[in-house]
Design a protein around this motif. Structure first.
Motif, mmCIF file in Angstrom:
data_model
loop_
_atom_site.group_PDB
_atom_site.id
_atom_site.type_symbol
_atom_site.label_atom_id
_atom_site.label_comp_id
_atom_site.label_asym_id
_atom_site.label_seq_id
_atom_site.Cartn_x
_atom_site.Cartn_y
_atom_site.Cartn_z
ATOM 1 N N GLY A 1 0.488 -0.646 0.241
ATOM 2 C CA GLY A 1 -0.083 0.462 0.138
ATOM 3 C C GLY A 1 1.129 1.786 0.180
ATOM 4 N N ARG A 2 0.233 2.381 -0.387
ATOM 5 C CA ARG A 2 0.950 3.867 -0.365
ATOM 6 C C ARG A 2 1.649 3.923 1.200
ATOM 7 N NH1 ARG A 2 -0.307 8.520 -3.609
ATOM 8 N NH2 ARG A 2 1.670 9.960 -3.182
ATOM 9 N N GLU A 3 1.144 3.579 1.776
ATOM 10 C CA GLU A 3 1.615 4.476 3.193
ATOM 11 C C GLU A 3 2.779 3.249 3.545
ATOM 12 O OE1 GLU A 3 -0.948 4.260 6.578
ATOM 13 O OE2 GLU A 3 -2.043 6.014 5.455
ATOM 14 N N THR A 4 2.222 2.296 3.688
ATOM 15 C CA THR A 4 3.450 0.899 3.301
ATOM 16 C C THR A 4 5.141 1.847 3.064
ATOM 17 O OG1 THR A 4 2.538 -0.680 3.410
ATOM 18 C CG2 THR A 4 4.789 -1.157 3.592
ATOM 19 N N MET A 5 4.742 1.772 0.947
ATOM 20 C CA MET A 5 5.459 2.676 0.269
ATOM 21 C C MET A 5 6.406 3.701 1.061
ATOM 22 S SD MET A 5 3.593 1.771 -3.344
ATOM 23 C CE MET A 5 3.336 0.079 -4.350
ATOM 24 N N GLU A 6 5.225 4.466 0.955
ATOM 25 C CA GLU A 6 6.293 5.677 1.677
ATOM 26 C C GLU A 6 7.416 5.856 2.865
ATOM 27 O OE1 GLU A 6 3.223 8.678 2.082
ATOM 28 O OE2 GLU A 6 3.163 8.922 -0.540
ATOM 29 N N ALA A 7 6.470 4.621 4.053
ATOM 30 C CA ALA A 7 7.551 4.781 4.918
ATOM 31 C C ALA A 7 8.865 3.905 4.726
ATOM 32 C CB ALA A 7 6.932 3.321 6.414
ATOM 33 N N GLN A 8 8.783 2.745 3.504
ATOM 34 C CA GLN A 8 10.150 2.656 3.462
ATOM 35 C C GLN A 8 11.184 3.369 2.228
ATOM 36 O OE1 GLN A 8 10.532 -0.556 -0.358
ATOM 37 N NE2 GLN A 8 10.690 -1.836 1.122
ATOM 38 N N GLN A 9 10.594 4.300 1.830
ATOM 39 C CA GLN A 9 11.498 5.503 1.164
ATOM 40 C C GLN A 9 12.586 6.048 2.403
ATOM 41 O OE1 GLN A 9 8.804 7.633 -1.671
ATOM 42 N NE2 GLN A 9 9.450 6.906 -3.198
ATOM 43 N N ARG A 10 11.455 6.438 3.343
ATOM 44 C CA ARG A 10 11.926 7.492 4.486
ATOM 45 C C ARG A 10 13.572 6.035 4.938
ATOM 46 N NH1 ARG A 10 6.746 9.134 4.960
ATOM 47 N NH2 ARG A 10 6.078 7.364 5.821
ATOM 48 N N ASP A 11 12.926 4.743 4.595
ATOM 49 C CA ASP A 11 14.353 4.013 6.134
ATOM 50 C C ASP A 11 14.764 4.086 4.078
ATOM 51 O OD1 ASP A 11 12.667 2.746 7.785
ATOM 52 O OD2 ASP A 11 11.919 1.330 6.749
ATOM 53 N N ALA B 1 16.407 5.668 2.714
ATOM 54 C CA ALA B 1 16.796 7.620 2.682
ATOM 55 C C ALA B 1 17.597 7.868 4.363
ATOM 56 C CB ALA B 1 15.947 8.965 3.138
ATOM 57 N N SER B 2 17.190 7.319 5.159
ATOM 58 C CA SER B 2 18.103 7.069 6.496
ATOM 59 C C SER B 2 18.922 5.732 5.912
ATOM 60 C CB SER B 2 16.988 6.266 7.147
ATOM 61 O OG SER B 2 17.196 4.958 6.727
ATOM 62 N N GLU B 3 18.774 5.309 5.174
ATOM 63 C CA GLU B 3 20.377 4.076 4.370
ATOM 64 C C GLU B 3 21.437 5.037 3.596
ATOM 65 O OE1 GLU B 3 21.149 0.828 5.517
ATOM 66 O OE2 GLU B 3 19.340 1.447 7.109
ATOM 67 N N ALA B 4 20.852 6.239 3.058
ATOM 68 C CA ALA B 4 21.435 6.634 1.594
ATOM 69 C C ALA B 4 22.726 6.970 2.305
ATOM 70 C CB ALA B 4 21.101 6.964 0.594
ATOM 71 N N ARG B 5 23.190 7.287 1.341
ATOM 72 C CA ARG B 5 24.795 7.487 1.854
ATOM 73 C C ARG B 5 24.841 9.099 0.668
ATOM 74 N NH1 ARG B 5 26.780 3.250 2.718
ATOM 75 N NH2 ARG B 5 28.710 3.062 1.898
ATOM 76 N N PHE B 6 24.850 10.474 0.882
ATOM 77 C CA PHE B 6 24.942 11.285 0.142
ATOM 78 C C PHE B 6 26.599 12.129 0.349
ATOM 79 C CE2 PHE B 6 19.958 11.419 1.537
ATOM 80 C CZ PHE B 6 19.772 10.850 -0.053
ATOM 81 N N ALA B 7 26.907 11.372 0.421
ATOM 82 C CA ALA B 7 28.367 11.827 0.172
ATOM 83 C C ALA B 7 29.373 10.660 -0.547
ATOM 84 C CB ALA B 7 29.105 12.480 1.428
ATOM 85 N N ASP B 8 30.594 11.322 -1.346
ATOM 86 C CA ASP B 8 31.344 10.726 -2.312
ATOM 87 C C ASP B 8 31.568 9.806 -0.892
ATOM 88 O OD1 ASP B 8 30.933 12.690 -3.766
ATOM 89 O OD2 ASP B 8 32.628 13.278 -3.976
#
Length: 260
Positions: free
Chosen positions: A19-29, A31-38
């Protein structure tokens, strides 16, 4: 050639049946795992300054990813090049299960992209996606989602601005110019944080004709400024960077083969 990158986070593979809420929650997860640095092993100067400026180092393998659509199927194409020379082309054909929903592109097209990644015999050092990275409501566009799932350096290159605010006008920029994109109330990042750039890769000489900029953002393990530098260097006289331009052409070629 060592083969395709393995799934580093299979638990974060996009599931279109959620569902949409689950998808959006996963996206927040995501983003928290992503490294926006070299955080990569290749020397970016081999792309930005060119191999002639770095004669003792080989350019990295760069994968461009784009897709074409055929009825309720998607053709996901990947073209891998080194120093401008194509070394591998693969594609996969996958059924689509959900429609396009703004901000949830990865749940429609991420699985098909992973199908194409599985066909690779090479291991790219950098992935360039036709779509957003951190320039996304929840900082998890398709370049970020795929980058985290595969744990590969990735960059998102979008043709339109999904969210965020340019720090100045992006109208009529000269080739090579860039304008920072900052987070605003539509983005989960801290207000005013730099999440990407409007990058003018090419421009007409005539004042009566204008080419719009691309919107470049880090996906994973690449910083915003480096992502802009890389895309400018990879554009090679065209609006689109060479990796995704070639992938776009190959997706259309594969579409004609599948359609036959």
């Amino acid at each position: 050639m060592n083969g395709p990158p393995k799934l580093a986070r299979p638990d974060l593979v996009p599931d279109p049946d959620r569902g949409r809420e689950t998808m959006e929650a996963q996206q927040r997860d995501i983003a928290s795992e992503a490294r926006f640095a070299d955080d990569f092993e290749f020397d970016p100067a081999t792309i930005i300054d060119g191999p002639l400026a770095t004669p003792d180092e080989d350019p990295p393998l760069v994968a461009g990813i784009d897709q074409a659509f055929l009825d309720d199927r998607v053709i996901s194409a990947i073209v891998v090049s080194r120093g401008g020379e194509v070394v591998e082309r693969v594609y996969a054909v996958t059924d689509l299960s959900i429609p396009y929903i703004p901000g949830l592109l990865a749940f429609r097209e991420g699985g098909p992209i992973l199908d194409a990644v599985a066909e690779l015999t090479s291991t790219p050092d950098l992935f360039v996606f036709d779509g957003s990275g951190r320039i996304h409501f929840r900082e998890a566009g398709i370049a970020t989602h795929m980058g985290v799932v595969l744990d590969v350096p990735s960059v998102g290159v979008a043709k339109s601005l999904l969210c965020g605010t340019p720090t100045r006008s992006v109208e009529g920029l000269a080739a090579g110019e860039r304008v920072p994109i900052e987070s605003d109330e539509d983005v989960t990042a801290t207000a005013g944080e730099r999440i990407g750039y409007a990058v003018q890769t090419r421009q007409y000489d005539s004042p009566n004709r204008h080419i719009n900029p691309l919107y470049v953002s880090p996906g994973h393990r690449v910083g915003a400024a480096t992502a802009a530098d890389l895309v400018l260097a990879l554009a090679d006289g065209y609006k689109l960077p060479e990796p995704t331009r070639r992938a776009d052409a190959y997706a259309d070629e594969a579409k004609s083969l599948v359609d036959d």
